[in-house]
Design a protein around this motif. Structure first.
Motif, PDB file in Angstrom:
ATOM      1  N   PRO A   1      15.546 -16.592  18.303  1.00 31.17           N
ATOM      2  CA  PRO A   1      16.102 -15.280  17.916  1.00 31.17           C
ATOM      3  C   PRO A   1      15.406 -14.715  16.685  1.00 31.17           C
ATOM      4  O   PRO A   1      14.820 -15.460  15.884  1.00 31.17           O
ATOM      5  CB  PRO A   1      17.565 -15.593  17.599  1.00 31.17           C
ATOM      6  CG  PRO A   1      17.874 -16.849  18.351  1.00 31.17           C
ATOM      7  CD  PRO A   1      16.593 -17.638  18.345  1.00 31.17           C
ATOM      8  N   THR A   2      15.489 -13.399  16.532  1.00 33.18           N
ATOM      9  CA  THR A   2      14.979 -12.713  15.345  1.00 33.18           C
ATOM     10  C   THR A   2      15.431 -13.405  14.057  1.00 33.18           C
ATOM     11  O   THR A   2      16.524 -13.968  14.000  1.00 33.18           O
ATOM     12  CB  THR A   2      15.477 -11.249  15.327  1.00 33.18           C
ATOM     13  OG1 THR A   2      15.270 -10.714  14.028  1.00 33.18           O
ATOM     14  CG2 THR A   2      16.958 -11.121  15.646  1.00 33.18           C
TER      15      THR A   2
ATOM     16  N   GLY B   1       9.404 -11.951  16.120  1.00 28.51           N
ATOM     17  CA  GLY B   1       8.059 -11.454  16.420  1.00 28.51           C
ATOM     18  C   GLY B   1       7.995 -10.505  17.610  1.00 28.51           C
ATOM     19  O   GLY B   1       6.935  -9.996  17.956  1.00 28.51           O
ATOM     20  N   CYS B   2       9.144 -10.246  18.235  1.00 27.31           N
ATOM     21  CA  CYS B   2       9.198  -9.358  19.410  1.00 27.31           C
ATOM     22  C   CYS B   2       8.727  -7.945  19.037  1.00 27.31           C
ATOM     23  O   CYS B   2       9.121  -7.406  18.006  1.00 27.31           O
ATOM     24  CB  CYS B   2      10.637  -9.318  19.905  1.00 27.31           C
ATOM     25  SG  CYS B   2      11.050  -7.948  20.987  1.00 27.31           S
ATOM     26  N   ARG B   3       7.867  -7.375  19.869  1.00 31.10           N
ATOM     27  CA  ARG B   3       7.466  -5.979  19.666  1.00 31.10           C
ATOM     28  C   ARG B   3       8.456  -5.092  20.426  1.00 31.10           C
ATOM     29  O   ARG B   3       8.540  -5.179  21.657  1.00 31.10           O
ATOM     30  CB  ARG B   3       6.051  -5.738  20.189  1.00 31.10           C
ATOM     31  CG  ARG B   3       4.997  -6.519  19.451  1.00 31.10           C
ATOM     32  CD  ARG B   3       3.625  -6.300  20.060  1.00 31.10           C
ATOM     33  NE  ARG B   3       2.633  -7.147  19.430  1.00 31.10           N
ATOM     34  CZ  ARG B   3       2.357  -8.404  19.822  1.00 31.10           C
ATOM     35  NH1 ARG B   3       2.989  -8.927  20.858  1.00 31.10           N
ATOM     36  NH2 ARG B   3       1.442  -9.099  19.178  1.00 31.10           N
ATOM     37  N   LEU B   4       9.183  -4.236  19.701  1.00 28.85           N
ATOM     38  CA  LEU B   4      10.195  -3.411  20.374  1.00 28.85           C
ATOM     39  C   LEU B   4       9.555  -2.524  21.436  1.00 28.85           C
ATOM     40  O   LEU B   4      10.175  -2.196  22.436  1.00 28.85           O
ATOM     41  CB  LEU B   4      10.973  -2.564  19.362  1.00 28.85           C
ATOM     42  CG  LEU B   4      11.863  -3.298  18.343  1.00 28.85           C
ATOM     43  CD1 LEU B   4      12.839  -2.320  17.698  1.00 28.85           C
ATOM     44  CD2 LEU B   4      12.624  -4.461  18.942  1.00 28.85           C
TER      45      LEU B   4
ATOM     46  N   ARG C   1      11.795 -10.737  29.265  1.00 30.70           N
ATOM     47  CA  ARG C   1      10.701 -11.550  28.697  1.00 30.70           C
ATOM     48  C   ARG C   1      10.780 -11.646  27.169  1.00 30.70           C
ATOM     49  O   ARG C   1      10.134 -12.495  26.559  1.00 30.70           O
ATOM     50  CB  ARG C   1       9.330 -10.940  29.064  1.00 30.70           C
ATOM     51  CG  ARG C   1       8.924 -11.146  30.518  1.00 30.70           C
ATOM     52  CD  ARG C   1       7.597 -10.470  30.796  1.00 30.70           C
ATOM     53  NE  ARG C   1       6.550 -10.862  29.856  1.00 30.70           N
ATOM     54  CZ  ARG C   1       5.817 -11.966  29.934  1.00 30.70           C
ATOM     55  NH1 ARG C   1       6.026 -12.818  30.915  1.00 30.70           N
ATOM     56  NH2 ARG C   1       4.884 -12.226  29.028  1.00 30.70           N
ATOM     57  N   HIS C   2      11.543 -10.712  26.556  1.00 31.88           N
ATOM     58  CA  HIS C   2      11.556 -10.616  25.094  1.00 31.88           C
ATOM     59  C   HIS C   2      12.933 -10.881  24.493  1.00 31.88           C
ATOM     60  O   HIS C   2      13.122 -10.743  23.300  1.00 31.88           O
ATOM     61  CB  HIS C   2      11.089  -9.219  24.667  1.00 31.88           C
ATOM     62  CG  HIS C   2       9.742  -8.867  25.206  1.00 31.88           C
ATOM     63  ND1 HIS C   2       8.581  -9.213  24.572  1.00 31.88           N
ATOM     64  CD2 HIS C   2       9.382  -8.230  26.354  1.00 31.88           C
ATOM     65  CE1 HIS C   2       7.547  -8.794  25.285  1.00 31.88           C
ATOM     66  NE2 HIS C   2       8.007  -8.189  26.378  1.00 31.88           N
TER      67      HIS C   2
ATOM     68  N   GLY D   1       8.247 -15.980  29.236  1.00 33.78           N
ATOM     69  CA  GLY D   1       8.344 -14.788  28.393  1.00 33.78           C
ATOM     70  C   GLY D   1       7.764 -14.999  27.013  1.00 33.78           C
ATOM     71  O   GLY D   1       7.142 -16.025  26.724  1.00 33.78           O
ATOM     72  N   GLU D   2       7.959 -13.992  26.160  1.00 32.07           N
ATOM     73  CA  GLU D   2       7.464 -14.040  24.781  1.00 32.07           C
ATOM     74  C   GLU D   2       8.512 -14.630  23.838  1.00 32.07           C
ATOM     75  O   GLU D   2       8.204 -14.940  22.691  1.00 32.07           O
ATOM     76  CB  GLU D   2       7.147 -12.605  24.296  1.00 32.07           C
ATOM     77  CG  GLU D   2       6.260 -11.791  25.228  1.00 32.07           C
ATOM     78  CD  GLU D   2       4.835 -12.287  25.217  1.00 32.07           C
ATOM     79  OE1 GLU D   2       4.388 -12.753  24.167  1.00 32.07           O
ATOM     80  OE2 GLU D   2       4.192 -12.240  26.287  1.00 32.07           O
TER      81      GLU D   2
END
Ligand code: ZN
Length: 277
Positions: free
Chosen positions: A112-113, A73-76, A85-86, A107-108
């Motif tokens: 892992p992805t 869910g990480c925004r690049l 944080r990501h 952090g967010e």
């Protein structure tokens, strides 16, 4: 980046996220990035949560390696401001079935992805065969490449390279192995993980039909991004040419032949005209 500090690597992952955002290849939570380091590192204090995880792909050749990965869910686009944080930092255990995950409490990052299996598979394959000190992977979803992957005429490795490598002289220089093409497979599936691993043995950039691309580099995260940018620019030229009724010729076989001979590029993607042509 192989001789850079860990902070330099985090900064380069942030810059990669920014670049993929700028070329419209990373909307919302699309795309993911990872880096694999052979030498042990001192995990920075900012990564203050530590827990054991099972790895989604058996990675015995990565025992003792450190894998830095973006989170699910990480925004690049948010990476550059505060990469720690990501990102999660995974130290792989002996046997390659599990690891110790470090991430920031505030952090967010939570896990892992979902593409971590594909990342690990490629890192593992490269580490086992080449014992690399550094290896980077970027997955992104560039608009024009992904659009063309929906068009039957581009759904084959040879045809795709024939069409895309003809627009700019430097494309063949930087993508001498061309772009691998993979038909549609479900994101995160074992099928995609294995097909992607095999294609990335022969190419430095692979197009996943109706989804996006994965690029690798033994040098830096930004070098992997460069490959995506060159390929996406080529796809944009191709799209623009379709929009003007296919009137542009692109570089001819003879011109491409002169380019690879001049720069000493080893590639089997260029047809060299007969000497009396
Ligand atoms: Zn994706």
């Amino acid at each position: 980046m192989t001789d850079g500090t860990f902070d330099d690597i985090l900064a380069s992952i942030g810059e990669a996220g920014q670049r993929m955002t700028e070329i419209d290849a990373a909307e919302a939570g699309a795309g993911n990035i990872s880096v694999c380091l052979a030498d042990p590192i001192a995990v920075p204090a900012a990564f203050d949560v530590v827990r054991e995880i099972l790895l989604p792909y058996p990675s015995p050749a990565l025992a003792g390696h450190t894998v830095v990965t973006t989170g699910s869910g990480c925004r690049l686009r948010s990476l550059a401001g505060a990469p720690e944080r990501h990102l999660g930092v995974v130290v792989v255990h002996e046997g390659g079935m599990a690891g110790t995950l470090h991430h920031a409490r505030n952090g967010e990052f939570t896990r892992p992805t979902v593409e971590f299996n594909s990342h690990l598979a490629v890192h593992e394959d490269r580490a086992r065969r080449l014992a690399l000190p550094f290896h980077a992977i970027v997955h992104a979803q560039p608009l024009h490449l992904t659009l063309l992957s929906n068009v039957p005429e581009y759904q084959h490795t040879a045809a795709l390279n024939d069409r895309l490598l003809r627009w700019q002289a430097e494309t063949i220089v930087h993508l001498a192995e061309g772009i691998g093409y993979l038909p549609f497979m479900v994101p995160g599936s074992d099928e995609l993980t294995m097909a992607n691993l095999v294609s990335l043995r022969h190419h430095q950039l692979v197009l996943w039909a109706k989804h996006g691309v994965m690029a690798r580099s033994d040098v830096s995260v930004l070098a992997a991004c460069d490959r995506i940018e060159y390929a996406e620019t080529a796809a944009r030229y191709e799209y623009l040419n379709l929009a003007i009724g296919g009137r542009a010729t692109g570089l001819t076989d003879a011109e491409l032949s002169r380019i690879v001979r001049t720069f000493g590029i080893t590639t089997d993607l260029v047809r060299h005209p007969a000497p009396d042509d």
